[in-house]
Design a protein around this motif. Structure first.
Motif, short mmCIF file in Angstrom:
data_model
loop_
_atom_site.label_atom_id
_atom_site.label_comp_id
_atom_site.label_asym_id
_atom_site.label_seq_id
_atom_site.Cartn_x
_atom_site.Cartn_y
_atom_site.Cartn_z
N LEU A 106 29.78 63.93 7.73
CA LEU A 106 29.43 63.99 8.97
C LEU A 106 28.42 65.55 9.00
O LEU A 106 28.56 66.71 8.05
CB LEU A 106 30.52 64.47 9.70
N PHE A 107 26.55 65.80 9.65
CA PHE A 107 25.78 66.67 9.49
C PHE A 107 26.48 67.24 11.08
O PHE A 107 26.20 66.28 12.15
CB PHE A 107 24.59 66.65 8.93
N ILE A 108 27.27 68.85 11.35
CA ILE A 108 26.71 69.32 12.75
C ILE A 108 25.07 70.00 12.57
O ILE A 108 25.31 70.97 12.29
CB ILE A 108 27.93 69.48 13.22
N ALA A 109 23.90 69.50 13.68
CA ALA A 109 23.09 70.28 14.11
C ALA A 109 23.04 70.84 15.33
O ALA A 109 22.97 70.33 16.11
CB ALA A 109 21.84 68.79 13.70
N ALA A 110 22.93 72.20 14.96
CA ALA A 110 23.28 72.71 16.40
C ALA A 110 21.94 74.30 16.51
O ALA A 110 21.60 75.33 14.80
CB ALA A 110 24.32 73.39 16.72
N GLY A 111 21.49 74.98 17.53
CA GLY A 111 21.02 76.72 17.60
C GLY A 111 22.25 77.11 17.63
O GLY A 111 23.19 77.02 19.30
N LEU A 112 22.02 79.03 17.69
CA LEU A 112 23.85 79.26 17.92
C LEU A 112 23.23 80.18 18.75
O LEU A 112 21.87 80.50 18.49
CB LEU A 112 23.97 80.11 16.71
N GLY A 113 23.40 80.88 19.52
CA GLY A 113 23.44 81.64 20.30
C GLY A 113 23.32 81.73 22.13
O GLY A 113 23.65 82.24 22.57
N GLY A 114 23.45 80.32 22.51
CA GLY A 114 23.59 79.77 23.76
C GLY A 114 25.07 79.54 23.95
O GLY A 114 26.51 79.96 23.09
N GLY A 115 25.29 78.19 24.77
CA GLY A 115 26.31 77.37 25.32
C GLY A 115 27.08 76.67 24.39
O GLY A 115 27.33 76.58 23.86
N THR A 116 26.34 75.72 25.09
CA THR A 116 26.42 73.92 24.24
C THR A 116 27.44 74.41 22.71
O THR A 116 27.63 73.76 21.65
CB THR A 116 26.25 73.54 24.69
N GLY A 117 25.94 74.20 21.65
CA GLY A 117 25.46 74.52 20.83
C GLY A 117 27.29 75.76 19.76
O GLY A 117 27.25 75.10 18.62
N SER A 118 27.15 76.73 21.15
CA SER A 118 27.85 77.61 19.69
C SER A 118 29.18 77.10 20.15
O SER A 118 30.28 77.64 19.84
CB SER A 118 27.37 79.16 20.66
N GLY A 119 29.40 76.91 20.88
CA GLY A 119 30.88 76.61 22.18
C GLY A 119 31.93 75.66 21.35
O GLY A 119 32.48 75.00 20.81
N ALA A 120 30.84 74.12 21.93
CA ALA A 120 31.29 72.90 21.35
C ALA A 120 31.01 72.43 19.52
O ALA A 120 31.32 72.02 19.06
CB ALA A 120 30.88 71.44 22.25
N PRO A 122 31.84 73.88 16.80
CA PRO A 122 33.13 74.52 16.33
C PRO A 122 34.52 73.46 16.92
O PRO A 122 35.70 73.31 15.75
CB PRO A 122 32.73 75.50 16.88
N VAL A 123 34.08 73.27 18.32
CA VAL A 123 35.43 72.23 18.48
C VAL A 123 35.19 70.56 17.87
O VAL A 123 35.88 69.77 17.35
CB VAL A 123 34.98 71.84 19.99
N ILE A 124 34.04 70.32 17.53
CA ILE A 124 33.22 68.87 16.66
C ILE A 124 33.56 68.91 15.40
O ILE A 124 34.06 68.13 14.93
CB ILE A 124 31.83 68.37 17.11
N ALA A 125 33.26 70.63 14.92
CA ALA A 125 33.91 70.80 13.09
C ALA A 125 35.92 70.88 13.20
O ALA A 125 35.68 69.79 12.35
CB ALA A 125 33.41 72.35 12.98
N ASP A 126 36.34 71.47 14.42
CA ASP A 126 37.73 71.04 14.06
C ASP A 126 37.93 70.01 14.66
O ASP A 126 39.79 69.14 13.43
CB ASP A 126 38.01 71.40 15.14
N ILE A 127 37.89 69.08 15.15
CA ILE A 127 37.85 67.28 14.62
C ILE A 127 37.35 66.76 14.17
O ILE A 127 38.44 66.00 13.42
CB ILE A 127 36.51 66.51 15.96
N ALA A 128 36.48 66.79 13.09
CA ALA A 128 36.06 66.29 11.94
C ALA A 128 37.24 66.49 10.82
O ALA A 128 37.02 65.72 9.36
CB ALA A 128 34.69 66.53 11.55
N ARG A 129 37.52 67.91 10.78
CA ARG A 129 38.31 68.46 10.33
C ARG A 129 39.82 67.82 9.85
O ARG A 129 40.36 67.25 8.57
CB ARG A 129 38.28 69.88 9.99
N SER A 130 40.25 67.96 11.61
CA SER A 130 41.42 66.83 11.30
C SER A 130 41.32 65.28 10.65
O SER A 130 42.08 64.39 10.63
CB SER A 130 42.19 66.75 13.18
N MET A 131 39.89 64.69 10.47
CA MET A 131 40.10 63.58 10.77
C MET A 131 39.28 63.37 8.75
O MET A 131 39.51 61.98 8.39
CB MET A 131 39.37 63.11 11.38
#
Length: 365
Positions: A106-120, A122-131
């Motif tokens: 999995l590649f997670i592509a995002a811009g940091l500094g805003g709300g959705t990329g910065s907040g969601a 890491p959550v997606i990364a956590d889900i991927a890690r748990s799997m």
């Protein structure tokens, strides 16, 4: 007759095996990257967009789209608040888990500094890690002047910290590099150039796994390399004409959007040669070893692609850089400390042996 039917059924149920690769763009910037990847015709991976802003999500192309936080944000976005992006992802955690089911890379592509990329993100990364999904984050950070004495710097630092803790590797491009390399371009074109760099990295890694060659780099090679602790470098270079292999290698190692990278002490190196490759061109592996040191495990693949004409492309993946260098620095520091400690002990012991002799006679000059 019964045996023939059973054999026929087995053939019908046979599935094509291979790694499942997904690129998930999160937030406005991430969805723009996915849109550009679809336009570029990237093959070998499923391209998924995730956003809280429904209008933005619908305006971008993707293979799959997931709106998160419908109840929380009502499709109006996160308002540059990462805590809203985080809660939105948690609200639709089950949908994200279903989307990631069966994913190998999995590649997670995002811009940091805003709300959705910065907040969601890491959550997606956590889900991927748990799997137990092999995960790489590819992110773009704001201009330094945007972050000076502002809340945005805190948002970027916290998001980057959370991602680093949860993914296997993080690739970062700063918008400051966009100014350095695209100062005379229109803003839209300049940002797209930065996206192209990230896309080329992702596409290069996808190609390592997905393209069948004369000599292959398999998914487990990628898995081992990307799971190695420490700094990771990805480089892609293309060149033609005389000394094209050397030129392509130099281009891969000197991406202006990444800056100078030292490879000394690396643990794993993967090199993919693409094009009409001549055997002697493989000797640049030796040149790369001079940069990494003798301890690096190096493997190369060769993919024949006559569509490149006179040009060849080289994709390089190097991992374990920082850790090796840090260990060497620590060991050197310990060695120096032990030598100093021994010298001090010798001086003290010598003084006690000659305690009856005045100092000025022990050290006359």
């Amino acid at each position: 007759m019964q045996d023939e039917i059973l054999k026929f059924d087995l053939v019908e149920k046979e599935e094509v095996c291979g790694p499942v690769i997904k690129v998930m763009g999160v937030g406005g910037c991430g969805c723009n990257i996915i849109h550009d990847m679809v336009e570029a015709g990237i093959a070998g991976a499923e391209l998924v967009s995730v956003n809280t802003d429904l209008k933005s999500l619908n305006s971008r192309m993707a293979h799959e789209k997931i709106q998160i936080g419908k109840k929380l944000t009502k499709g109006l976005g996160s308002g540059s608040k990462p805590e809203v992006g985080e809660k939105a992802a948690e609200e639709d955690r089950e949908a994200l888990e279903q989307q990631l089911e069966g994913t190998d890379l999995l590649f997670i592509a995002a811009g940091l500094g805003g709300g959705t990329g910065s907040g969601a993100g890491p959550v997606i990364a956590d889900i991927a890690r748990s799997m137990n999904i092999l995960t790489v984050a590819v992110v773009i950070t704001p201009f330094k002047r945007e972050m000076e004495k502002s809340q945005k710097k805190i948002i970027v630092d916290e998001a980057l910290k959370k991602l680093t803790e949860k993914v296997n590797n993080v690739i970062v491009i700063s918008n400051d590099k966009v100014i350095e390399n695209c100062e005379n371009m229109r803003c839209s074109e300049a940002y797209r150039e930065a996206n192209k760099v990230l896309i080329s990295f992702v596409n290069g890694l996808i190609g390592m796994v997905a393209k069948i060659g004369v000599q292959n780099i398999d998914f487990e090679d990628i898995n081992t390399t990307l799971r190695e602790r420490g700094k990771t470098f990805i480089g892609i270079g293309r060149a033609g004409g005389t000394d094209r292999a050397q030129k392509a290698l130099a281009s891969a190692l000197n991406n202006p959007f990444i800056g100078e990278v030292k490879l000394a002490g690396a643990k794993h190196v993967l090199i993919n040669f693409i094009g009409d490759i001549i055997t002697k061109e493989l000797s640049i592996v030796d040149e790369l070893r001079k940069l990494t040191g003798d301890k690096a495990s190096i493997k190369y693949g060769v993919v024949e692609d006559l569509s490149l004409g006179d040009e060849i492309e080289i994709v390089i993946l190097v991992s374990g850089i920082t850790e090796a260098i840090e260990i060497e620095v620590v060991n050197n520091a310990i060695d120096r400390f032990q030598k100093m400690e021994l010298l001090a002990k010798q001086l003290v012991e010598r003084d006690y042996e000659n305690v009856d002799i005045p100092t000025f006679e022990r050290y006359p000059n």
